[in-house]
Design a protein around this motif. Sequence first.
Motif, PDB file in Angstrom:
ATOM      1  N   ARG A 336       0.834  -1.206   0.000  1.00  0.00           N
ATOM      2  CA  ARG A 336       0.000   0.000   0.000  1.00  0.00           C
ATOM      3  C   ARG A 336       0.871   1.260   0.000  1.00  0.00           C
ATOM      4  O   ARG A 336       0.603   2.220  -0.742  1.00  0.00           O
ATOM      5  CB  ARG A 336      -0.923   0.000   1.227  1.00  0.00           C
ATOM      6  CG  ARG A 336      -2.004  -1.069   1.203  1.00  0.00           C
ATOM      7  CD  ARG A 336      -3.005  -0.808   2.312  1.00  0.00           C
ATOM      8  NE  ARG A 336      -3.975  -1.896   2.447  1.00  0.00           N
ATOM      9  CZ  ARG A 336      -3.973  -2.800   3.419  1.00  0.00           C
ATOM     10  NH1 ARG A 336      -3.023  -2.749   4.352  1.00  0.00           N
ATOM     11  NH2 ARG A 336      -4.897  -3.752   3.456  1.00  0.00           N
ATOM     12  N   LEU A 340       1.048   3.983  -2.996  1.00  0.00           N
ATOM     13  CA  LEU A 340       0.703   5.378  -2.712  1.00  0.00           C
ATOM     14  C   LEU A 340       1.835   6.302  -3.133  1.00  0.00           C
ATOM     15  O   LEU A 340       1.597   7.385  -3.696  1.00  0.00           O
ATOM     16  CB  LEU A 340       0.392   5.547  -1.229  1.00  0.00           C
ATOM     17  CG  LEU A 340      -0.092   6.942  -0.800  1.00  0.00           C
ATOM     18  CD1 LEU A 340      -1.373   7.304  -1.542  1.00  0.00           C
ATOM     19  CD2 LEU A 340      -0.304   6.998   0.702  1.00  0.00           C
ATOM     20  N   LEU A 360      -5.004   0.444  -4.924  1.00  0.00           N
ATOM     21  CA  LEU A 360      -5.167   0.854  -3.529  1.00  0.00           C
ATOM     22  C   LEU A 360      -6.599   0.644  -3.057  1.00  0.00           C
ATOM     23  O   LEU A 360      -6.843   0.312  -1.891  1.00  0.00           O
ATOM     24  CB  LEU A 360      -4.761   2.327  -3.374  1.00  0.00           C
ATOM     25  CG  LEU A 360      -3.266   2.611  -3.509  1.00  0.00           C
ATOM     26  CD1 LEU A 360      -3.004   4.108  -3.596  1.00  0.00           C
ATOM     27  CD2 LEU A 360      -2.510   2.015  -2.328  1.00  0.00           C
ATOM     28  N   PRO A 369      -7.162   7.698  -1.579  1.00  0.00           N
ATOM     29  CA  PRO A 369      -6.005   7.864  -2.484  1.00  0.00           C
ATOM     30  C   PRO A 369      -6.317   8.695  -3.719  1.00  0.00           C
ATOM     31  O   PRO A 369      -5.465   9.441  -4.199  1.00  0.00           O
ATOM     32  CB  PRO A 369      -5.647   6.414  -2.856  1.00  0.00           C
ATOM     33  CG  PRO A 369      -6.242   5.577  -1.778  1.00  0.00           C
ATOM     34  CD  PRO A 369      -7.470   6.287  -1.335  1.00  0.00           C
ATOM     35  N   GLN A 372      -6.100  12.285  -2.792  1.00  0.00           N
ATOM     36  CA  GLN A 372      -4.697  12.622  -2.565  1.00  0.00           C
ATOM     37  C   GLN A 372      -3.967  12.826  -3.890  1.00  0.00           C
ATOM     38  O   GLN A 372      -3.149  13.739  -4.030  1.00  0.00           O
ATOM     39  CB  GLN A 372      -4.017  11.518  -1.758  1.00  0.00           C
ATOM     40  CG  GLN A 372      -4.476  11.432  -0.311  1.00  0.00           C
ATOM     41  CD  GLN A 372      -3.798  10.292   0.424  1.00  0.00           C
ATOM     42  OE1 GLN A 372      -4.260   9.159   0.427  1.00  0.00           O
ATOM     43  NE2 GLN A 372      -2.683  10.590   1.052  1.00  0.00           N
ATOM     44  N   CYS A 373      -4.269  11.971  -4.869  1.00  0.00           N
ATOM     45  CA  CYS A 373      -3.635  12.098  -6.185  1.00  0.00           C
ATOM     46  C   CYS A 373      -4.058  13.401  -6.859  1.00  0.00           C
ATOM     47  O   CYS A 373      -3.233  14.090  -7.454  1.00  0.00           O
ATOM     48  CB  CYS A 373      -4.006  10.897  -7.058  1.00  0.00           C
ATOM     49  SG  CYS A 373      -3.322  10.945  -8.717  1.00  0.00           S
TER      50      CYS A 373
END
Length: 926
Positions: A336, A340, A360, A369, A372-373
Amino acid sequence: MSRARQPPLVTGISPNEGISWTKVTIRGENLGTGPTDLIGLTICGHNCLLTAEWMSASKIVCRVGQAKNDKGDIIVTTKSGGKGTSTVSFKLLKPEKIGILDQSAVWVDEMNYYDMRTDRNKGIPPLSLRPANPLGIEIDKGRFPQKDLESLFPGMSADFTSENFSAAWYLIENHSTTSFDQLKTAVVNLKKQANKKNEGSLAYVKGGLSTFFEAQDALSAIHQKLEADGTEKVEGSMTQKLENVLNRASNTADTLFQEVLGRKDKADSTRNALNVLQRFKFLFNLPLNIERNIQKGDYDVVINDYEKAKSLFGKTEVQVFKKYYAEVETRIEALRELLLDKLLETPSTLHDQKRYIRYLSDLHAPGDPAWQCIGAQHQWILQLMHNCKESYVKEQKGSNALLHSPMLDLDSDVRPSPIGHLSQSASLKRGSSFQSGRDDAWRYKAPQQVVFVEKLTKLVVSQLPNFWKLWVSYVNGSLFSETAEKSGQMERSKKNARQRQNDFKKMIQEVMNSLVKLIRGALLPFSLREGELRQYGGWEMKSELSGQWLTHVIQTVRLSSESLTALEIPNDMLQIIQDLILDLRVRCIIVTLQHTAEDIKRLAEKEDWIVDNEGLTSLPSQFEQCIIHSLQSLKTVLDCKPGEASVFQQQKTQEDVCQLSIGIMQGFIDCLEQLSTKPDGDIDTSHLSVDVSSPDLFGSIHEESSLSSEQRLLIALSNCRYLERHTFLNIAEHFEKHGFQGVDKITQVSMESLKELDQRLFEMYIEFKADPIVGSLEPGIYAGYFDWKDCLVPTGVRNYLKEALVNIIAVHAEVFTISKDLVPRVMSRVIEAVSEELSRLMQCVSSFSKNGALQAKLEICALRDTVAIYLTPESKSSFKQALEALPQLSSGTDRKLLEELLNKFKSSMHLQLTCFQASSSAMMKT
């Protein structure tokens, strides 16, 4: 009647072999006119119409079904052409069964078996029931065709686990070359395997058979004794004996079978351990397999194995399983973190981002995620934009010394001047381009700000689409796999996306604001506040960009806006770019008009004083062409693209453009005045010439090496006349054509200023030419002490009048040489001045004698009749007043003498007076 269509013909199929449900593409001719025309499709005798998809008359896509034949034709049947034929065939392959040790992309279900010992079902690995080699001898695969074996044993199978197992088929397939001795050994091995199941229990019974018999005899004797005696004593005694016998039997059995039972328990324990290892080897090998697959990048395999392990051992209570499953979780947590890191790594493609987010999600990574990306991509785009600006600012500051080189001298010829183009030839053609050669040298001459804007917009246009598509995928849930959809993670993600719409909108707005402010800092620094200028500026602005470069920048920003609009980004987010485009357009117009005004001021240097047959130089045409080229260069700027507002929507812009336009017109008028009033020594006339088609009657300009002040005034007057009647009106039309506001005001102010200049120049010329003629009249009249009271009989017109006429003729010749259209205007004013002076002189005479009155009337009439076509009401009035001041001729002799003398004068001066013989209709045009 129309001819029937040809029957279908199949000429190709791809692939040409495969198992059932293989997707194939059929190509050929006349395969139908549409989906409804296709009524039949068979492959190897199987009807495939249900899966057929008609693409065109030469292409059909379908899937192969369970066919009876392993090879056959492809037959297409249509309504229009009937049943067709085929020139190719398809081979149907039998699907191979997946062995327990064969690699497979799907899980092989473990089969259930019935355990008679525990009277319940158990799941065990197939390997424990399906030995790879049941005969225990070496397998030698034969080369018998599968088709022949299937026909030889119909309905049977060589799989020894199948209900239709055929031993003969198995031997032919696996031991066709095995010797008879080896087959006998195989029989022995089979018997051993069959007897091995009961071997342990039978040995146990055989070893303890005597003990069981002894115990049985003892129990029978006790039972008989109890029945015979019936007493408690005997019962107690016999019970004691029975216990002793049983204890002795138990001790004997323990002594005899202790070692055997111990070995059996150990063997059972080992066997059970091996069975456990075999059955759960997936879990025990999983940590190592996860490490290997991570190194190879096979994350899908890792996720599938993890999902399987989680479903099997996620809630286990067995300590060994817990220990190994904890190792698996440790490896997955490291995976993970790795995924990430790869997800947040920049730069990366949209495909990789979606892939890592899906991984993920399947691994149930904590947090969000995908968001976050999105945040990481947003910060990366902003950083790229600022890095781009810093690199170009640094490059600009570091290359200041190179800016003065011939190739990179931006101030010398970055803006192609319309004047430079117009001066290349004396003959001017409207609509000619002054941008030739621009594309070839663009890369070398482009200012750093222009190159920066191109690079910046290209960067945003290349990065923002993926950023926007990532958000769209995040909103609609297409980032996640079916596993996430089933687990409800997709719905949670959609809910998070709806809650974060405002946050993403702020991200897009921040990118748009940065883009716009960076461009403003490079091109419109005055539009930023001081704090913003320090962050987004930093450029060295030696001189403002020309209109041409601003036009190029506007086109670049427009293309970027169109690309962003195509992404379906809401218009309110892109409005800031439209505001930037509007400001750039306004600035481009202002700068272009300012540069045009500068070019107009330099037109005086381009005046070559070459006069054409209309009395004009190239200056008015140069002026008009200069403005036309400037307006043409602004055409793309003035035109409104979809979503853009008019550049003249603001009142201030209208006023500024109007004032600049008036300034351009006034600048040219000042240029004309400067040229016409410049001292002789300041004018370069070394290249002076006159158009060969002009009627140069006297050759005055050809013979002289320089122009006189009077000639320059005449040329300027001729240019003014043309400007008023043609040029200014044409320019006004072009202003209106390009949407300029306040054109009437521009034309009115310019016309008034031009007329004032024309009047000043005209009065100046008349003063130069009329004053000497007028001044010579009085001395000429009274030359030789002439007295009107005492004079002889007139014999003709005196010389002073002839001299005045010659001077008037000289003026006529000079004006006619420059411009025929100016002759009536100039001559009329000169005659007015001469007639007015002559009238004054006549009125000043106290008295005339008879001869004096005749002489005066002769001269006045001679002058009046000679210049009759140039008489104006003012000059006619002056001649009338002069004649009224004279005594009337009473005798017919005097009138006859007057007429004879007039005819004599006209005859003798015929050649000189030819210039006054032109048709009145032509000469009196103004």
